[in-house]
Motif scaffolding. Sequence first.
Motif, short mmCIF file in Angstrom:
data_model
loop_
_atom_site.label_atom_id
_atom_site.label_comp_id
_atom_site.label_asym_id
_atom_site.label_seq_id
_atom_site.Cartn_x
_atom_site.Cartn_y
_atom_site.Cartn_z
N VAL A 59 -1.06 41.72 -0.81
CA VAL A 59 -1.97 40.75 -0.25
C VAL A 59 -2.29 39.48 -1.34
N MET A 60 -2.64 40.00 -2.30
CA MET A 60 -3.10 38.59 -3.12
C MET A 60 -1.85 38.04 -3.86
N GLY A 61 -0.89 38.66 -4.21
CA GLY A 61 0.33 37.92 -4.63
C GLY A 61 0.96 37.20 -3.51
N GLY A 62 1.10 37.64 -2.22
CA GLY A 62 1.39 36.74 -1.25
C GLY A 62 0.68 35.56 -1.02
N LEU A 63 -0.94 35.63 -1.25
CA LEU A 63 -1.76 34.42 -1.08
C LEU A 63 -1.55 33.51 -2.32
N ILE A 64 -1.38 34.01 -3.39
CA ILE A 64 -1.25 33.20 -4.62
C ILE A 64 0.04 32.34 -4.35
N THR A 65 1.46 33.03 -3.95
CA THR A 65 2.59 32.46 -3.68
C THR A 65 2.47 31.43 -2.32
N TYR A 66 1.78 31.84 -1.50
CA TYR A 66 1.50 30.88 -0.34
C TYR A 66 0.82 29.54 -1.02
N LEU A 67 -0.40 29.85 -1.77
CA LEU A 67 -1.23 28.80 -2.16
C LEU A 67 -0.29 27.79 -3.13
N ALA A 68 0.37 28.27 -3.95
CA ALA A 68 1.23 27.65 -5.12
C ALA A 68 2.43 26.68 -4.30
N THR A 69 3.10 27.47 -2.92
CA THR A 69 3.83 26.91 -2.24
C THR A 69 3.44 25.73 -1.65
N LYS A 70 2.22 25.74 -1.10
CA LYS A 70 1.64 24.60 -0.44
C LYS A 70 1.25 23.60 -1.21
N ALA A 71 1.00 23.81 -2.55
CA ALA A 71 0.59 22.86 -3.40
C ALA A 71 1.76 22.10 -3.95
N TYR A 72 2.83 23.13 -4.11
CA TYR A 72 4.18 22.14 -4.59
C TYR A 72 4.40 21.34 -3.34
N ARG A 73 4.52 21.68 -2.11
CA ARG A 73 4.78 20.81 -1.08
C ARG A 73 3.86 19.34 -1.15
N ARG A 74 2.70 19.62 -1.20
CA ARG A 74 1.70 18.55 -1.35
C ARG A 74 1.96 17.51 -2.18
N THR A 75 2.34 18.26 -3.45
CA THR A 75 2.48 17.42 -4.79
C THR A 75 3.83 16.95 -5.32
N GLY A 76 4.93 17.95 -4.89
CA GLY A 76 6.31 17.83 -5.27
C GLY A 76 6.42 18.40 -6.73
N SER A 77 5.59 18.83 -7.50
CA SER A 77 5.64 19.17 -8.67
C SER A 77 6.38 20.31 -9.18
N PRO A 78 7.51 20.30 -9.94
CA PRO A 78 8.49 21.39 -10.28
C PRO A 78 7.77 22.41 -10.96
N ALA A 79 6.83 22.17 -11.65
CA ALA A 79 6.00 23.32 -12.25
C ALA A 79 5.32 24.18 -11.16
N LEU A 80 4.78 23.65 -10.15
CA LEU A 80 4.19 24.40 -9.09
C LEU A 80 5.20 25.11 -8.19
#
Length: 92
Positions: free
Chosen positions: A17-38
């Motif tokens: 659950v926690m790993g899935g949430l972290i993955t989801y939030l990091a993916t959402k942040a990547y889509r918002r910023t386009g950052s390769p690091a995210l």
Amino acid sequence: MSHVTPLVVAFKTLTLVMGGLITYLATKAYRRTGSPALRALALGFGIVTTGALIAGALDQFLIAGDQTTALAIESALTTVGFGVILYSLYAE
């Protein structure tokens, strides 16, 4: 030893659950910023979480009594995932 199994299942569930949430939030942040690091961060946590899922499934359903294979798979995917996470901290 049977009292350990529900505890392990509970911790694996929380890990997923926690790993899935972290993955989801990091993916959402990547889509918002386009950052390769995210993107790398999301991928790394996704790999670690997938390793926990595969190991838990193997341990509970497929490998009766042989936990070594499940542990090896989980450890390998955790190592790869942490390597990707480490890379994400240095990516620009």
